[in-house]
Scaffold this motif. Structure first.
Motif, PDB file in Angstrom:
ATOM      1  N   PHE A  99       0.819  -1.213   0.000  1.00 10.76           N
ATOM      2  CA  PHE A  99       0.000   0.000   0.000  1.00 10.76           C
ATOM      3  C   PHE A  99       0.854   1.264   0.000  1.00 10.76           C
ATOM      4  O   PHE A  99       0.539   2.233  -0.696  1.00 10.76           O
ATOM      5  CB  PHE A  99      -0.916   0.023   1.238  1.00 10.76           C
ATOM      6  N   ASN A 172       1.364   3.697   7.549  1.00 14.06           N
ATOM      7  CA  ASN A 172       1.125   2.485   6.765  1.00 14.06           C
ATOM      8  C   ASN A 172       1.991   1.307   7.201  1.00 14.06           C
ATOM      9  O   ASN A 172       1.573   0.158   7.091  1.00 14.06           O
ATOM     10  CB  ASN A 172       1.380   2.777   5.279  1.00 14.06           C
ATOM     11  N   THR A 272      -0.002  -8.467  -0.369  1.00 14.36           N
ATOM     12  CA  THR A 272       1.120  -7.615  -0.019  1.00 14.36           C
ATOM     13  C   THR A 272       2.301  -8.465   0.420  1.00 14.36           C
ATOM     14  O   THR A 272       2.132  -9.570   0.934  1.00 14.36           O
ATOM     15  CB  THR A 272       0.748  -6.656   1.118  1.00 14.36           C
ATOM     16  N   PHE A 323      -4.361  -2.704  -5.475  1.00 11.61           N
ATOM     17  CA  PHE A 323      -4.382  -1.876  -4.276  1.00 11.61           C
ATOM     18  C   PHE A 323      -5.231  -0.612  -4.419  1.00 11.61           C
ATOM     19  O   PHE A 323      -5.292   0.185  -3.479  1.00 11.61           O
ATOM     20  CB  PHE A 323      -2.950  -1.452  -3.904  1.00 11.61           C
ATOM     21  N   VAL A 326      -7.611   0.773  -1.609  1.00  7.19           N
ATOM     22  CA  VAL A 326      -6.926   1.313  -0.434  1.00  7.19           C
ATOM     23  C   VAL A 326      -6.317   2.676  -0.761  1.00  7.19           C
ATOM     24  O   VAL A 326      -6.436   3.632   0.017  1.00  7.19           O
ATOM     25  CB  VAL A 326      -5.842   0.337   0.059  1.00  7.19           C
TER      26      VAL A 326
END
Length: 407
Positions: A99, A172, A272, A323, A326
């Motif tokens: 992310f 993050n 991820t 992604f 997000v």
């Protein structure tokens, strides 16, 4: 007798049952005085029932609700209002992959002055950011569990910002050091999750908060539904995210007088690193087997631990590689004039939270088990107690005897 009740009645009964049952569940789980809450919910239920009986037939009510939803959606067809990105600085942690890497690239393309932290300044993620982003992007080597590195990042950021404040802080960076039941999870994994996901994030937030207050800016934190709900085999990760959620919600209240908006983003399952790496799971599995006390491993069984590892691998392989939900949520939290307190980024989360909030624990727990890790094996000690291990042993001996006879 059943013929006296038509389908709309049963729809009404189901809706009221779900909401009243959800209220009762929350009251019983809160361990607080149930009187005022119960009276309020019973009053609302009676009111709905009277309106239903005297004003709105069931089908008409459903049509009215659908019409209201349609009108509301049509009124929001245009793009939501957005603040300009130019001239605004944002600090993002954990930009090596995932992310953070995707958000840094996108925010740079929108015109933000991006300060992106990475663990490795010479790694693939850092090189990709340097190659694809503008000269406005600043790369910083930061391990958020190291206070000296966090302080140095603050000094470097201040030097570039000058008198300008920091519009956005995007927390993050995080880890998921988990591979099994809470009893099987190593204490080092509990500490690792807390050090990065909670203490590291708190350290960064407290360090950069004066700059964010100066700009009356935004704090955006990437958390997880595992911090709200008891996902099986995620005790260490979920506990750290639960602590993070409470910290973030407290900040939201405390920073409101300062004009600072605080948002939490709750992603669904995404592919991820390192969770998408097959070697990562094999190494975690090997380390766990070597570290568990022999008696504990005997109670659970090596096959039980191996199945859990295989299920984690399979879940990670089928996770969403896109992604954008997000990243879009991060942008909205940074640029919306009235950002939401929570953003649910990804499919299936609304249903998961609805079931968790309004259904009995027996149903919501079963739903999480089926949705996340569909285990088929019980721990070895429980199999022995139920006779399954004995039966399996007899079957294996019988099969071996038949093979010998055939030879």
């Amino acid at each position: 007798m059943m013929d006296d009740y038509n389908l709309p009645f049963w729809i009404y009964l189901a809706v009221v049952t779900v909401f009243v049952g959800g209220a009762m569940k929350k009251v019983l789980a809160s361990h607080l005085s149930a009187g005022p809450t119960l009276v309020a919910w019973l009053g609302a239920t009676v009111l709905v029932e009277r309106l239903w009986a005297f004003c709105l037939p069931a089908m008409l009510l459903l049509v009215l609700l659908a019409l209201m939803a349609f009108v509301y959606s049509r009124s929001r067809t245009g793009p939501p209002p957005s603040l300009p990105a130019q001239g605004k600085a944002v600090f993002i942690t954990g930009c090596d992959t995932g992310f953070g890497n995707a958000a840094a690239k996108h925010l740079d393309s929108l015109g933000f002055d991006v300060f992106a932290t990475v663990l490795n300044l010479t790694g693939d993620g850092a090189r990709e950011l340097q190659r694809r982003c503008s000269s406005r992007l600043t790369l910083l080597q930061v391990d958020i569990t190291q206070p000296q590195q966090v302080q140095q990042a603050l000094l470097d950021t201040k030097a570039k910002l000058g008198l300008q404040g920091l519009w956005g802080l995007v927390n993050n960076a995080g880890v998921c050091a988990n591979l099994g039941d809470a009893e099987l999870t190593l204490m080092s994994n509990f500490r690792s999750c807390m050090e990065v996901n909670f203490f590291g994030t708190v350290s960064v937030t407290k360090t950069f908060l004066p700059l964010v207050r100066q700009a009356r800016g935004r704090i955006v934190t990437i958390s997880s539904p595992a911090g709200d709900q008891p996902f099986p085999c995620l005790a260490a990760y979920g506990a750290s995210k639960a602590a993070l959620n409470l910290f973030t919600n407290t900040l939201r209240h405390e920073l409101d007088p300062w004009g600072v908006q605080v948002s939490t983003i709750l992603p669904s399952s995404y592919k991820t690193a390192p969770s998408s790496n097959h070697t990562y799971w094999e190494q975690q599995h090997k380390q766990l087997l070597q570290s568990l006390p022999p008696a504990l491993l005997e109670d659970y069984g090596e096959d039980y631990v191996t199945e859990t590892k295989t299920l984690f691998q399979s879940f990670a392989e089928h996770a969403n590689p896109d992604f954008s939900p997000v990243v879009d949520s991060i942008v909205q939290a940074l640029l919306s004039p009235q950002p939401q307190a929570r953003y649910y980024a990804g499919p299936g989360l609304s249903l998961t939270y609805f079931i968790h909030s309004y259904f009995p624990f027996s149903i919501s727990d079963r739903y999480l088990k089926r949705m996340f890790l569909k285990k088929t094996l019980m721990p070895r000690a429980l199999r022995k107690q139920s006779g399954l291990e004995v039966d399996l042993g007899l079957d294996n001996r019988n099969n071996n005897e038949e093979k010998l006879q055939q030879l």
